[in-house]
Design a protein around this motif. Structure first.
Motif, PDB file in Angstrom:
ATOM      1  N   ILE A 176       0.869  -1.187   0.000  1.00 45.92           N
ATOM      2  CA  ILE A 176       0.000   0.000   0.000  1.00 45.92           C
ATOM      3  C   ILE A 176       0.900   1.230   0.000  1.00 45.92           C
ATOM      4  CG2 ILE A 176      -1.896   1.196   1.159  1.00 45.92           C
ATOM      5  CD1 ILE A 176      -2.679  -1.433   2.444  1.00 45.92           C
ATOM      6  N   PHE A 177       0.750   2.054  -1.073  1.00 50.31           N
ATOM      7  CA  PHE A 177       1.676   3.173  -1.279  1.00 50.31           C
ATOM      8  C   PHE A 177       0.913   4.462  -1.599  1.00 50.31           C
ATOM      9  CE2 PHE A 177       3.816  -0.721  -2.619  1.00 50.31           C
ATOM     10  CZ  PHE A 177       5.029  -0.656  -1.946  1.00 50.31           C
ATOM     11  N   VAL A 178       1.656   5.551  -1.487  1.00 47.85           N
ATOM     12  CA  VAL A 178       1.193   6.827  -2.035  1.00 47.85           C
ATOM     13  C   VAL A 178       1.490   6.806  -3.536  1.00 47.85           C
ATOM     14  CG1 VAL A 178       1.488   9.330  -2.044  1.00 47.85           C
ATOM     15  CG2 VAL A 178       1.599   8.058   0.125  1.00 47.85           C
ATOM     16  N   GLY A 179       0.479   7.088  -4.342  1.00 47.94           N
ATOM     17  CA  GLY A 179       0.664   7.091  -5.792  1.00 47.94           C
ATOM     18  C   GLY A 179       0.224   8.413  -6.404  1.00 47.94           C
ATOM     19  N   GLN A 180       0.499   8.528  -7.723  1.00 50.82           N
ATOM     20  CA  GLN A 180       0.091   9.734  -8.451  1.00 50.82           C
ATOM     21  C   GLN A 180      -0.533   9.317  -9.779  1.00 50.82           C
ATOM     22  OE1 GLN A 180       3.258  12.483  -9.398  1.00 50.82           O
ATOM     23  NE2 GLN A 180       1.821  14.183  -9.620  1.00 50.82           N
ATOM     24  N   LEU A 181      -1.687   9.931 -10.054  1.00 54.70           N
ATOM     25  CA  LEU A 181      -2.351   9.630 -11.316  1.00 54.70           C
ATOM     26  C   LEU A 181      -1.569  10.252 -12.465  1.00 54.70           C
ATOM     27  CD1 LEU A 181      -6.141  10.244 -10.450  1.00 54.70           C
ATOM     28  CD2 LEU A 181      -4.900   8.075 -10.511  1.00 54.70           C
TER      29      LEU A 181
ATOM     30  N   ASP B  61     -19.201   2.028 -19.446  1.00 60.75           N
ATOM     31  CA  ASP B  61     -19.358   3.482 -19.366  1.00 60.75           C
ATOM     32  C   ASP B  61     -19.011   4.037 -17.987  1.00 60.75           C
ATOM     33  OD1 ASP B  61     -20.205   3.481 -21.970  1.00 60.75           O
ATOM     34  OD2 ASP B  61     -22.345   3.392 -21.458  1.00 60.75           O
ATOM     35  N   LYS B  62     -19.232   3.246 -16.940  1.00 58.43           N
ATOM     36  CA  LYS B  62     -19.044   3.763 -15.585  1.00 58.43           C
ATOM     37  C   LYS B  62     -17.682   3.415 -14.993  1.00 58.43           C
ATOM     38  CE  LYS B  62     -23.950   3.814 -14.379  1.00 58.43           C
ATOM     39  NZ  LYS B  62     -24.967   3.365 -13.397  1.00 58.43           N
ATOM     40  N   LEU B  63     -16.838   2.748 -15.721  1.00 59.52           N
ATOM     41  CA  LEU B  63     -15.510   2.390 -15.224  1.00 59.52           C
ATOM     42  C   LEU B  63     -14.436   3.209 -15.921  1.00 59.52           C
ATOM     43  CD1 LEU B  63     -15.754  -1.520 -14.950  1.00 59.52           C
ATOM     44  CD2 LEU B  63     -16.085   0.199 -13.147  1.00 59.52           C
ATOM     45  N   LEU B  64     -13.334   3.411 -15.175  1.00 61.17           N
ATOM     46  CA  LEU B  64     -12.207   4.181 -15.701  1.00 61.17           C
ATOM     47  C   LEU B  64     -10.948   3.350 -15.577  1.00 61.17           C
ATOM     48  CD1 LEU B  64     -12.975   7.577 -13.890  1.00 61.17           C
ATOM     49  CD2 LEU B  64     -13.512   7.017 -16.262  1.00 61.17           C
ATOM     50  N   LEU B  65      -9.978   3.705 -16.431  1.00 61.46           N
ATOM     51  CA  LEU B  65      -8.630   3.119 -16.337  1.00 61.46           C
ATOM     52  C   LEU B  65      -7.689   4.212 -15.856  1.00 61.46           C
ATOM     53  CD1 LEU B  65      -8.461   1.059 -19.675  1.00 61.46           C
ATOM     54  CD2 LEU B  65      -9.179   0.286 -17.397  1.00 61.46           C
ATOM     55  N   ALA B  66      -7.136   4.014 -14.658  1.00 62.17           N
ATOM     56  CA  ALA B  66      -6.235   5.006 -14.070  1.00 62.17           C
ATOM     57  C   ALA B  66      -4.816   4.457 -14.097  1.00 62.17           C
ATOM     58  CB  ALA B  66      -6.661   5.327 -12.644  1.00 62.17           C
ATOM     59  N   THR B  67      -3.925   5.202 -14.729  1.00 63.93           N
ATOM     60  CA  THR B  67      -2.504   4.843 -14.739  1.00 63.93           C
ATOM     61  C   THR B  67      -1.852   5.535 -13.556  1.00 63.93           C
ATOM     62  OG1 THR B  67      -2.538   4.662 -17.141  1.00 63.93           O
ATOM     63  CG2 THR B  67      -0.385   4.839 -16.063  1.00 63.93           C
ATOM     64  N   VAL B  68      -1.219   4.736 -12.668  1.00 63.50           N
ATOM     65  CA  VAL B  68      -0.739   5.260 -11.391  1.00 63.50           C
ATOM     66  C   VAL B  68       0.748   4.990 -11.247  1.00 63.50           C
ATOM     67  CG1 VAL B  68      -1.054   5.234  -8.891  1.00 63.50           C
ATOM     68  CG2 VAL B  68      -3.000   4.771 -10.386  1.00 63.50           C
ATOM     69  N   ASP B  69       1.486   6.034 -10.898  1.00 64.17           N
ATOM     70  CA  ASP B  69       2.902   5.908 -10.541  1.00 64.17           C
ATOM     71  C   ASP B  69       2.985   5.766  -9.031  1.00 64.17           C
ATOM     72  OD1 ASP B  69       5.615   6.075 -10.143  1.00 64.17           O
ATOM     73  OD2 ASP B  69       5.726   8.232 -10.579  1.00 64.17           O
ATOM     74  N   TYR B  70       3.602   4.673  -8.563  1.00 61.32           N
ATOM     75  CA  TYR B  70       3.729   4.481  -7.121  1.00 61.32           C
ATOM     76  C   TYR B  70       5.187   4.257  -6.722  1.00 61.32           C
ATOM     77  CZ  TYR B  70       3.958  -0.552  -8.156  1.00 61.32           C
ATOM     78  OH  TYR B  70       4.320  -1.787  -8.613  1.00 61.32           O
ATOM     79  N   GLY B  71       6.107   4.737  -7.558  1.00 64.40           N
ATOM     80  CA  GLY B  71       7.520   4.664  -7.226  1.00 64.40           C
ATOM     81  C   GLY B  71       8.232   3.459  -7.760  1.00 64.40           C
ATOM     82  N   ALA B  72       7.516   2.530  -8.428  1.00 65.33           N
ATOM     83  CA  ALA B  72       8.155   1.345  -9.013  1.00 65.33           C
ATOM     84  C   ALA B  72       8.727   1.694 -10.382  1.00 65.33           C
ATOM     85  CB  ALA B  72       7.137   0.216  -9.117  1.00 65.33           C
ATOM     86  N   ALA B  73       9.386   0.716 -10.974  1.00 59.95           N
ATOM     87  CA  ALA B  73      10.011   0.964 -12.284  1.00 59.95           C
ATOM     88  C   ALA B  73       8.955   1.284 -13.335  1.00 59.95           C
ATOM     89  CB  ALA B  73      10.823  -0.253 -12.700  1.00 59.95           C
ATOM     90  N   GLN B  74       7.802   0.646 -13.242  1.00 66.17           N
ATOM     91  CA  GLN B  74       6.737   0.868 -14.209  1.00 66.17           C
ATOM     92  C   GLN B  74       5.443   1.212 -13.466  1.00 66.17           C
ATOM     93  OE1 GLN B  74       7.050   0.874 -17.513  1.00 66.17           O
ATOM     94  NE2 GLN B  74       9.241   0.389 -17.368  1.00 66.17           N
ATOM     95  N   PRO B  75       4.663   2.172 -13.980  1.00 62.67           N
ATOM     96  CA  PRO B  75       3.360   2.449 -13.393  1.00 62.67           C
ATOM     97  C   PRO B  75       2.412   1.283 -13.636  1.00 62.67           C
ATOM     98  CG  PRO B  75       3.627   3.684 -15.418  1.00 62.67           C
ATOM     99  CD  PRO B  75       4.954   3.025 -15.159  1.00 62.67           C
TER     100      PRO B  75
END
Length: 827
Positions: free
Chosen positions: A52-57, A67-81
């Motif tokens: 469990i980390f602090v991430g950034q969208l 229609d009601k779902l989203l895809l969020a790309t999140v950077d959480y400090g790993a090599a790949q989001p």
């Protein structure tokens, strides 16, 4: 009080494990009742540092198949989001940069879709054709609150890639703030104690601000009507503020401390109160009426007769003449130290503020809060005492935070009404006194260090004494004993060795009065009665109901309270019988029988002093059925009557070894004529017993038809008589007795006791026992007559009596009855 460790660390370094710190605080008088762990080991839900980390969208896109779902790309400090499927309503396609909490596969979270807190483990799943093994989390899923409408958005400065446990993990101490440590009802107050206990230094928060506005004297004026009720009042003015949510860190701290964030203005006010222990209040400056000079005028005064105020909770309250109010020339604005008024509260339209920080008379605040049932965080602190010196400190801190988070222009200067400043408390302390009080020798250097760590000023004076000046936030320091207590707390009560008393144990002195009362209690309880303890306070009207209407009332003066707590507790009682009657009536509503007694004092004004005379009495009351379903061992049927009560009293006196008792006919305005008897022992009237008068019964409203029987006994007289009585023990008779019955017809008015005395006197030493076993009235013996039947026992200690000897005694008894009382023995 809830104390988040993360907040506490702003003011003092924490050098001990939390559990040890809690123990040290408790031993020093700050009772830590509970330790709550949030996201850390010890919590119900631990935030895994690897999952469990602090991430950034980085970006948010629509789900291709929903229609009601989203895809969020999140950077959480790993090599790949990572790409997370979410349905959060508080982010939308195109968003980027938001800081969020991301949980990876295997993380344990609370299930946001179930009631309560149900722990789940995050697993891989396919959502509308896209595999997903991670999630961005809501507050409910993290256990921060029950909010699940959207994901948690963190502030911009949240460190990407940091384990959430490092960023938001916390420990909260719940401390019971006792009245003697009211000074610790703040983060700074607890920090001072921690610093003193661990040898650290307190760091005070910044209080600087820029005041570029007009002089405050041109904007506001102050009128303190009574400095005893309002020792100090300070005013700051800010123009052009902007209402908005307070910063995340402030909201987070308020929530952990048990308060609900509202907006930046209210949150700053609450934050300063929790931080410094000094309540504050913000008024809408434009809602305050001005004086003739155009300045907004604040008046502190007592409420006027009939004055009303609608408080922030929306309730219109009728104010007491003893309530202190903050007012303008037109009306009351708030109940001082308790709650603000709705007419001057800060709203979304507020642009200018008047910031109040004041101190109030703690007795008045406590009375007001109790009367209006308004127990706010502010009244909690004011009712325990807040030093006036804290007002300016909190004013500056509040203005500093308001300028940072609400903007605006601060007026130049602060209005400070402090008509009667408190002088510093200076006390001389001798180290020898510390040793005398504590029983251990604490070095002078340690005493000085401990007091200075608590912010006392200490200097050495003549003869090794210390001159100590109390800090400005302390109202509880009055003499050397208070300083010695502070030394003992911080030195450690656990370090005071346990020692035996170096002296002879003093002789134990008995309490004969208490021992006697316990004997009476035991005897009456053994007779099946229950003890009650009733109020000593009553009313004249309640006791007047114990007298037959028209009878002479109790004209003795009452001890009267000057400030009764309610109309039913006005005078000190003259009798226990009214209390017993009330208890009987209450019990008979629910039970078939009641058998009660009470030992207690009645009160009469003293002729020799201020305190009243307390006269001990015993009251007994019975009514209802002799036998009930829950008392199967009771065999007698019917209702309690006069003779049941007489039997109880007689058994009590017998248990106290009092044998020579007479029950004489008596008259009393409480009791029914013909069913009233005076209790006479050694020719002294010690009480009265009988059935209450029908009109007294009617006045009390007894619903049951059963007789109501009361006894009222002078306990002091009974005790004096019983002191001389001892239990006589005789040998078991060696020779048989002769038993016979004797019935005698006498006048109806003649007491059975008089007949028994005549029999006893005539029977002499050979007459052992006399027992009345039957009373008969009827036509056979004539009107106005009664027949009393006695069982007689004849016995000699040195021989077996002959029939002739028994007959001789019998004839003597008959002659006495016929000659002395005019009786006729039935043959």
């Amino acid at each position: 009080m809830q104390v988040p460790i993360s907040w506490l660390k702003d003011y003092v370094d924490i050098t001990l494990p939390v559990e040890e710190l809690a123990e040290r605080l408790t031993l020093a008088g700050l009772e830590v009742e509970h330790i709550d762990y949030i996201g850390l080991p010890g919590a119900e839900l631990v935030w895994d540092r690897d999952k469990i980390f602090v991430g950034q969208l980085l970006k948010v896109e629509r789900h291709p198949n929903a229609d009601k779902l989203l895809l969020a790309t999140v950077d959480y400090g790993a090599a790949q989001p990572i790409v997370v499927v979410t349905g959060a309503p508080n982010i939308r396609p195109g968003d980027a940069g938001h800081k969020v909490v991301v949980a990876l596969k295997g993380a344990k979270l609370y299930d946001g879709h179930k009631e309560g807190r149900v722990v789940m483990t995050l697993k891989e799943a396919t959502l509308r054709g896209i595999k997903n093994d991670s999630m961005v989390c809501s507050e409910k899923e993290l256990g921060l609150s029950d909010e699940h409408e959207g994901i948690l958005l963190l502030p911009d400065d949240a460190p990407v890639g940091a384990p959430l446990a490092d960023y938001l993990g916390d420990v909260v101490l719940t401390i019971n703030i006792l009245p003697n440590i009211a000074r610790c009802a703040s983060m700074i107050g607890v920090a001072r104690e921690v610093a003193a206990l661990t040898g650290q230094t307190v760091r005070y928060p910044r209080m600087d601000f820029k005041a570029d506005g007009p002089p405050v004297e041109h904007l506001a004026a102050l009128d303190i009507r009574d400095p005893r009720l309002n020792p100090r009042f300070t005013i700051g003015v800010i123009q052009g503020v902007t209402l908005k949510p307070s910063p995340f860190w402030m909201q987070r701290r308020l929530i952990l401390a048990g308060m609900r964030p509202i907006n930046n203005i209210v949150d700053v006010s609450n934050y300063v109160m929790l931080e410094l222990g000094q309540p504050t209040h913000a008024f809408d400056f434009d809602a305050i009426a001005a004086n003739d000079a155009g300045r907004k005028t604040i008046i502190t005064r007592l409420a006027e007769p009939g004055e009303k105020l609608r408080t922030l909770d929306g309730v219109e309250r009728r104010l007491l003449p003893t309530d202190i109010v903050v007012a303008d020339p037109a009306r009351a604005l708030s109940i001082a130290g308790v709650m603000g008024g709705a007419d001057s509260e800060v709203t979304d339209a507020t642009r200018n503020l008047l910031f109040e920080v004041a101190s109030w008379n703690w007795v008045s605040i406590r009375r007001t809060a109790r009367h209006h049932n308004l127990h706010s965080e502010a009244s909690y602190r004011f009712a325990r005492g807040v030093h006036p010196e804290l007002a300016m400190l909190a004013q500056k801190r509040g203005l500093s935070l308001l300028q940072q988070y609400a903007g605006g222009l601060i007026a130049c200067g602060i209005l400070d009404g402090y008509p009667q400043p408190l002088s510093p408390v200076v006390i001389d302390l001798a180290p020898a006194e510390v040793a005398r009080f504590l029983g251990i020798a604490v070095p002078t250097e340690d005493i000085t260090r401990i007091l200075r760590s608590l912010e006392f000023q200490v200097e050495s004076v003549a003869e090794g004494r210390l001159r100590v000046t109390a800090p400005q936030h302390r109202l509880d320091i009055e003499g050397p004993h208070d300083l010695i207590e502070e030394v003992a707390r911080i030195y450690g009560y656990d370090r005071v060795p346990a020692t035996l008393m170096n002296d002879a144990i003093p002789p134990a002195h008995g309490a004969p009065d208490m021992v006697f009362e316990e004997r009476v209690r035991d005897l009456l309880a053994g007779l099946g009665l229950q003890e009650i303890v009733s109020y000593r306070l009553t009313t004249r009207e309640a006791e007047a109901r114990m007298f037959e209407p028209g009878a002479s009332p109790d004209d003795r003066p009452y001890v009267t309270l000057q400030n009764p707590i309610n109309p039913e507790r006005v005078v000190m009682r003259h009798t226990l019988t009214a209390n017993i009657a009330e208890a009987l009536m209450s019990n008979l509503r629910h039970h078939e029988r009641a058998a009660l007694f009470e030992l207690g004092a009645v009160y009469l004004p003293s002729e020799n002093g201020i305190l009243p005379d307390e006269l001990p009495r015993l009251a007994i009351g019975i009514s209802g059925a002799r036998a009930t379903a829950d008392l199967p061992w009771q065999t007698a049927s019917g209702m309690f009557d006069f003779f049941d009560l007489k039997g109880i009293v007689h058994a009590l006196l017998s248990g106290l070894h009092i044998r020579e008792v007479r029950y004489e006919p008596a008259e009393h305005p409480t009791y029914r004529p013909g069913r009233t008897a005076a209790i006479v022992v050694d020719n002294q009237h010690i009480g009265v017993l009988g059935e209450i008068h029908p009109r007294v019964r009617e006045a009390w409203g007894f619903a049951t038809p059963a007789p109501v029987l009361l006894a009222d006994i002078d306990l002091a007289a009974l005790r004096a008589i019983a002191e001389d009585k001892t239990m006589l023990v005789a040998d078991v008779p060696r020779f048989p007795a002769i038993h016979e019955d004797l019935a005698v017809i006498v006048d109806e008015a003649l007491p059975a006791e008089a007949v028994a005395r005549a029999i006893r006197a005539a029977g002499g030493s050979l007459l052992g026992e006399i027992r009345l076993f039957d009373v008969f009235r009827g036509e056979q013996i004539g009107a106005g007559k009664k027949s009393l039947a006695y069982a007689l026992t004849y016995r000699a200690d040195d021989r077996t009596l002959t029939d002739k000897e028994a007959e001789k005694v019998r004839n003597k008894i008959i002659r006495s009855l016929e000659g002395q009382i005019g009786g006729v023995v039935r043959r």
